[in-house]
Scaffold this motif. Sequence first.
Motif, PDB file in Angstrom:
ATOM      1  N   LYS A  34       0.843  -1.190   0.000  1.00  0.00           N
ATOM      2  CA  LYS A  34       0.000   0.000   0.000  1.00  0.00           C
ATOM      3  C   LYS A  34       0.881   1.244   0.000  1.00  0.00           C
ATOM      4  O   LYS A  34       1.958   1.254   0.573  1.00  0.00           O
ATOM      5  N   GLN A  36       1.045   5.685   0.332  1.00  0.00           N
ATOM      6  CA  GLN A  36       0.410   6.858   0.911  1.00  0.00           C
ATOM      7  C   GLN A  36      -0.090   7.762  -0.219  1.00  0.00           C
ATOM      8  O   GLN A  36       0.540   7.867  -1.267  1.00  0.00           O
ATOM      9  N   LYS A  37      -1.204   8.429   0.015  1.00  0.00           N
ATOM     10  CA  LYS A  37      -1.766   9.307  -1.005  1.00  0.00           C
ATOM     11  C   LYS A  37      -0.923  10.575  -1.116  1.00  0.00           C
ATOM     12  O   LYS A  37      -0.713  11.270  -0.141  1.00  0.00           O
ATOM     13  N   PHE A  66      -5.514   7.634 -10.137  1.00  0.00           N
ATOM     14  CA  PHE A  66      -6.204   8.038  -8.922  1.00  0.00           C
ATOM     15  C   PHE A  66      -5.906   7.064  -7.795  1.00  0.00           C
ATOM     16  O   PHE A  66      -5.455   5.942  -8.013  1.00  0.00           O
ATOM     17  N   PHE A  67      -6.138   7.530  -6.602  1.00  0.00           N
ATOM     18  CA  PHE A  67      -5.807   6.801  -5.384  1.00  0.00           C
ATOM     19  C   PHE A  67      -7.064   6.148  -4.824  1.00  0.00           C
ATOM     20  O   PHE A  67      -8.082   6.809  -4.641  1.00  0.00           O
ATOM     21  N   GLU A  68      -6.979   4.832  -4.552  1.00  0.00           N
ATOM     22  CA  GLU A  68      -8.109   4.133  -3.955  1.00  0.00           C
ATOM     23  C   GLU A  68      -7.597   2.981  -3.091  1.00  0.00           C
ATOM     24  O   GLU A  68      -6.907   2.094  -3.571  1.00  0.00           O
ATOM     25  N   GLY A  70      -5.243   2.621  -0.862  1.00  0.00           N
ATOM     26  CA  GLY A  70      -3.810   2.377  -0.780  1.00  0.00           C
ATOM     27  C   GLY A  70      -3.159   1.999  -2.096  1.00  0.00           C
ATOM     28  O   GLY A  70      -1.994   1.625  -2.126  1.00  0.00           O
ATOM     29  N   GLU A  71      -3.887   2.079  -3.189  1.00  0.00           N
ATOM     30  CA  GLU A  71      -3.342   1.726  -4.497  1.00  0.00           C
ATOM     31  C   GLU A  71      -3.507   2.895  -5.461  1.00  0.00           C
ATOM     32  O   GLU A  71      -4.448   3.663  -5.366  1.00  0.00           O
ATOM     33  N   LEU A  72      -2.598   2.980  -6.418  1.00  0.00           N
ATOM     34  CA  LEU A  72      -2.722   3.934  -7.508  1.00  0.00           C
ATOM     35  C   LEU A  72      -3.297   3.183  -8.696  1.00  0.00           C
ATOM     36  O   LEU A  72      -2.717   2.211  -9.170  1.00  0.00           O
ATOM     37  N   HIS A 104     -10.957  14.526  -5.102  1.00  0.00           N
ATOM     38  CA  HIS A 104      -9.855  14.369  -4.148  1.00  0.00           C
ATOM     39  C   HIS A 104      -9.047  13.087  -4.358  1.00  0.00           C
ATOM     40  O   HIS A 104      -7.961  12.959  -3.822  1.00  0.00           O
ATOM     41  N   LYS A 105      -9.565  12.148  -5.165  1.00  0.00           N
ATOM     42  CA  LYS A 105      -8.833  10.910  -5.424  1.00  0.00           C
ATOM     43  C   LYS A 105      -7.846  11.031  -6.584  1.00  0.00           C
ATOM     44  O   LYS A 105      -6.950  10.218  -6.729  1.00  0.00           O
ATOM     45  N   ILE A 107      -4.782  11.890  -8.718  1.00  0.00           N
ATOM     46  CA  ILE A 107      -3.365  12.154  -8.439  1.00  0.00           C
ATOM     47  C   ILE A 107      -2.701  12.816  -9.647  1.00  0.00           C
ATOM     48  O   ILE A 107      -1.949  13.772  -9.509  1.00  0.00           O
TER      49      ILE A 107
END
Length: 112
Positions: A34, A36-37, A66-68, A70-72, A104-105, A107
């Motif tokens: 995982k 970090q965002k 996008f971040f979801e 703990g994954e990109l 906000h998700k 990246i």
Amino acid sequence: MHPIRDRGIIKWQSAMLLPEHIKKLKDFYQEVYKVQKPILDEQQLSELDVLVRDAMEYNTPLHFIFFEDGELIKLKGYISFIDMIGKQYRIRDFHNINHFIAFHKIIKITKE
């Protein structure tokens, strides 16, 4: 007379993993990998906004990261709608499936 040829110890090693063990190993690796965002600054957010508005105007495809959980996650597609009330993008991928991604998700967004 030929001796019996089998897989030897390999035969016993592969049979020792039960489905419960495999699930726990997968869960462990997902937890370990995982991330970090990342936090975007105002300039990056402004650049993303300009890119999105241009892509909508000219109907050009974009690459989204996008971040979801703990994954990109990567997604390619067209922005079909920007929901300012729900604060999310509606993205239509190349298989005509709509995805809803919260602002906000996001990246990173790049042109194709």
